[in-house]
Every structure is written in C-alpha cells, then in structure tokens.
Design an enzyme around this catalytic site. Structure first.
Site, mmCIF file in Angstrom:
data_model
loop_
_atom_site.group_PDB
_atom_site.id
_atom_site.type_symbol
_atom_site.label_atom_id
_atom_site.label_comp_id
_atom_site.label_asym_id
_atom_site.label_seq_id
_atom_site.Cartn_x
_atom_site.Cartn_y
_atom_site.Cartn_z
ATOM 1 C CG ASN A 1 14.616 -19.842 23.790
ATOM 2 O OD1 ASN A 1 14.427 -19.407 24.920
ATOM 3 N ND2 ASN A 1 13.624 -20.130 22.956
ATOM 4 C CG ASP B 1 11.156 -18.434 29.540
ATOM 5 O OD1 ASP B 1 11.994 -18.795 28.691
ATOM 6 O OD2 ASP B 1 11.108 -18.901 30.686
ATOM 7 C CG ASP C 1 13.288 -24.278 34.033
ATOM 8 O OD1 ASP C 1 13.778 -23.139 34.239
ATOM 9 O OD2 ASP C 1 12.621 -24.898 34.881
ATOM 10 C CG ASP D 1 14.858 -19.789 36.152
ATOM 11 O OD1 ASP D 1 15.797 -18.968 36.169
ATOM 12 O OD2 ASP D 1 13.737 -19.531 35.666
ATOM 13 C CG ASP E 1 19.190 -18.180 18.144
ATOM 14 O OD1 ASP E 1 19.090 -17.320 17.252
ATOM 15 O OD2 ASP E 1 18.289 -19.001 18.409
ATOM 16 C CG HIS F 1 12.866 -15.464 23.149
ATOM 17 N ND1 HIS F 1 11.608 -14.906 23.145
ATOM 18 C CD2 HIS F 1 13.422 -15.132 21.952
ATOM 19 C CE1 HIS F 1 11.410 -14.287 21.982
ATOM 20 N NE2 HIS F 1 12.491 -14.401 21.246
ATOM 21 C CD GLU G 1 18.346 -13.272 17.212
ATOM 22 O OE1 GLU G 1 17.513 -13.086 16.320
ATOM 23 O OE2 GLU G 1 18.338 -14.278 17.925
#
Ligand code: CA
Length: 475
Positions: free
Chosen positions: A98, A190, A198, A200, A227, A231, A257
């Site tokens: 993330n 996010d 990012d 995307d 993890d 988000h 998770e």
C-alpha cells in the site's frame, strides 16, 4: 496456520534463527503453514517491516544503516524456510504494497490538502509541496530491479518538508486521483500512511507484479498475506494474484487483510475477487472481542451469524488475535484472556475455516510466556486426533453453546464434543453418532473430572463449568 510473529519482538536479528529452530515443533503440533512478517528493509532497523522502504532488500544490502532487518538476514530467512520445507510447512510472506516509507530525497510537485475525514473533499488550493518521495536504493545498486520511485508513482503523502506541515496531501498529475476500488471509509480510504503507492500507474503495476514473482521465487514462497487491502485498488490485487499465479501455479495461496467488522463489505470483496483470495474473518474476531468483554450478557447463539466462516467457509481464515489487535497496537481489540480458550476451541475444532494461531498466544508477548500455551497444545492435539467427521451445531442457548464432530472411519477414536459457556455451570445433550454408543468419554482441558457414557441413541449429556471451554473425547 500460525502467524509467526507479534508486535513486541526484540530487535536482535535472531528471529529467523528462532523460526528455523521451531520448525520441527511447529510440525509436531500440527501447523502446516506459517505467515511470516514483512521480511524486507523498512525505514529503520527496529521497524516491524510495515514501514516498508525496499521490497527487494530481504536483509541483504547495507541500507538504512543496516544489512539485516529486525528479524535477521536474507540467508537466515532462506535457511529457516528450507528447514520448514523439510516438515512440509508452507510459507506465506506478508506483502506490504500500500505504501512506502523512508524516501531518500525530497521532490517538488503539486498537491492539494484534503479533509482527513473526507478525502474526496479538498481543503486547499493546488500548491507546490516538497516531500520525501525519491528512492534510488543506492545500497542495492540496481540488483534485482533498477526501478526508481518518484513522486508520480504515489497518490498521496503526509508531510511537506518545505513548511513542515503534516496533512493528507493528494498528489496532482495528469489523470491522477485516489484509486476508486478502495474502501469508502473517510470518503475514500486509499490513503493510509507514508507515501501512498498509486496502483493505477502502469509503471507501478508492472514493478509490483515483477516483485511478486521475484520474491516468491527467491524465497520459494507458497503464498502471500496481503496487507491493508482495503486501501489498495481491488483490480490491482486481482491482477497481481493472476500474475503471480501465472508463474507459481494456481495453488499459490493468498489471504487478504481487509480490516472491517462489517460482513457485507467483505462479502462484496470476495465476490469481486471471485473467491480467489481468502480473507481474515474480522467479523468473527470482533464477536470474540465483544463476547470476551460482555461476559454473560453476550448472546452466544449469535456467533455463527454474519461471519465469513458461516457464509464463505472456503474463503475464511479464522483467527482470535493478531499483531494489530494485540494490546497497544493500531487496531487494538484484544480478546480478553478468559475467553481465549473458548475462542480457540471454536476455531480449531469446528469443521469450517482455515484457523490461524497467533504467535503471541502460543509463544507469548514481549518475551513473557503465554498463559494460553497449555490449552493451545491440548486443542492443537485434539484437532489432529479427534476433530473429524460430520458436524452438529447446538447454538441454542445464550450462555451455553456447543457442537460435535462425529469422527470418521479413517482415524480410530475420532469424534469430539465441544461446549462453551459464558454464564453458569451447565450441560447440554448432544449427538456424537450412533457408532459411539456405549463408549466412555472424558473431558481433556482439565476442567471436569467426571466421565460419561454415550447412550444407545448416540447422545450424552455433556457438562461444562461456567465461563469455560469443555472438550469431550473418547477415553
Ligand atoms: Ca492506498
């Protein structure tokens, strides 16, 4: 499964060595897979690995003033995994994708501050900020990957070096915005922490997919624990798994998770990922947490309702506590001590779910011996010997519930009767199967010394003490 770490381990670099030493014992107690912590370089040596700096540095390069991680070196990790494979124990690595921490240098770019409680709401005009978003990994010198991270590979950050201001900054760029396929908490969840990756961005997708294949080959992994997926763009996760499995095979395991007690959200995620990803049964955990704090005022008959293990048993990883729920951690919701035997009795002996035992409950927290190890050894042994065959549920009284497993033909003496009480002493008539008639059964947690004989109808009146777990098997 065992979650082989907790939050308060010493920063002595000896954890992979300990894992290696424990391999045989884990096998002996019936553990067939382990989830290991983030094994790559974090922003500082003592970090647990979630403040990830370099995914390609598994304790091999001198970066952030250390070669090893909190847990040890790459070679020690490989040695531990090799030992685990001698005992057919699968290894799942914690994948933190993330965010990244510990950027080496600052970059200047345009951003807007957003409302932390509603990230869809901008609270400033666009202006130039300076943030720690540059990564060259000089200590690794392009080995395994020559990818360099820049501000445009991230969608948010939380620190402007220019004016020393902490905020949630949304990074501006052509077509850049928060990912859409994330949790809706705080408007759009996010952004969690550090430099938010990012998912995307095509270069990011390519690089993370490449890392997934690389690390699973490098460490010969059997799966990932993903993890913070609430988000992360859900399409990224689905494609990431597809990509890794194209290399490692369809059996390559994954559990995500998605930290939410709300069943409907998890259901949506499982459907969206077409059941190709397991999720931790967070709703069940919160029931255990609530039950442990409410005592007799918690209605035990509600246990099976709205949990993953009931609705999506094939995708449910059941657990009692973990490194985040343990006392003092970010998602603190630790199940109270008296209830742990009941909770583990439930997840280890019932038919459905992929149970995960927490290191802290078995080995202890911060070097203190766990008071639960004795009962866990009993339950793990019972799981291997008795918890087989058809299941019958008796979730029919607010303070005393139970279930039985009838046993099977393969394992002699298999079959078990389990009771949980959060109230007074009690008993319950339960069916364990006609084939058990006339057998003498006893209770193995040490709570009750009486014996009982199974009736001709395959039933018996099983006893339980108030606030306890009772596990009855053939003597
Ligand atoms: Ca994110």
């Amino acid at each position: 499964m065992m979650q082989f770490f907790e939050w308060k381990l010493p920063n002595d670099g000896k954890f992979w060595v300990k894992l290696k030493e424990e391999a045989q014992h884990l096998h002996d107690i019936g553990v067939t897979s382990i989830w290991i912590p983030p094994a790559y370089k974090a922003d500082e040596q003592q970090d647990e690995g979630y403040a990830t700096y370099d995914l390609f540095d598994l304790g091999e390069f001198n970066q952030k003033n250390t070669v090893r991680t909190k847990y040890g070196t790459k070679q020690e990790l490989i040695d531990a995994i090799t030992e685990l494979y001698k005992y057919q124990i699968s290894v799942y690595l914690d994948a933190v994708m993330n965010h990244k921490a510990g950027g080496e240098y600052t970059e200047k770019f345009m951003a807007k501050e957003v409302d932390p409680n509603d990230r869809l709401k901008d609270v400033s005009d666009a202006y130039q900020i300076e943030a720690w978003t540059g990564y060259n990994f000089p200590g690794r010198n392009n080995q395994y990957s020559d990818f360099k991270w820049h501000w445009y590979h991230f969608s948010g950050t939380d620190w402007n070096e220019a004016n020393k201001k902490k905020a949630v900054y949304r990074i501006l760029g052509d077509g850049k915005y928060w990912s859409k396929g994330v949790d809706g908490e705080n408007g759009n969840y996010d952004y969690l922490m550090c430099n938010d990756i990012d998912h995307d961005h095509p270069e990011v997708i390519k690089e993370l997919n490449r890392w997934g294949r690389w690390v699973s080959n490098e460490l010969n992994l059997d799966g990932f624990r993903l993890d913070a997926i609430k988000h992360i763009e859900e399409q990224f996760i689905a494609n990431f798994l597809k990509d890794v499995r194209s290399d490692r095979g369809d059996n390559f395991y994954a559990v995500g998770e998605y930290w939410k007690g709300d069943f409907d959200t998890l259901e949506k995620y499982i459907k969206l990922t077409e059941g190709k990803l397991d999720l931790f049964d967070v709703p069940l955990h919160y029931k255990m947490y609530t039950a442990s704090h409410k005592g007799r005022h918690f209605d035990l008959t509600s246990f099976p309702e709205e949990t993953l293990v009931t609705k999506f048993p094939v995708n449910a990883v059941t657990f009692v506590d973990n490194h985040d729920s343990q006392r003092g951690s970010s998602l603190e919701s630790q199940v109270d001590s008296w209830f742990k035997p009941l909770a583990y009795g439930l997840i280890l002996l019932m038919e459905k779910g992929y149970p995960c035992v927490f290191y802290g409950d078995y080995y202890g927290i911060a070097g203190q011996q766990s008071p639960h190890r004795i009962i866990l050894d009993i339950l793990l042994d019972a799981r291997q010997k008795y918890a087989f065959g058809k299941q019958n549920l008796y979730f029919d009284h607010p303070n005393t519930v139970g279930f039985t497993r009838e046993g099977d033909d393969i394992r002699e003496n298999s079959g078990v009767a389990v009771l949980l009480s959060n109230g007074d002493d009690g008993d319950k008539e339960m069916y364990v199967g006609d084939h058990h008639k006339g057998e003498v059964w006893h209770e193995i947690t040490g709570s009750i010394t009486d014996e009982i004989t199974i009736g001709d109808d395959g039933k018996a009146l099983f006893k339980i003490h108030g606030g306890k777990l009772a596990v009855w098997v053939k003597k």
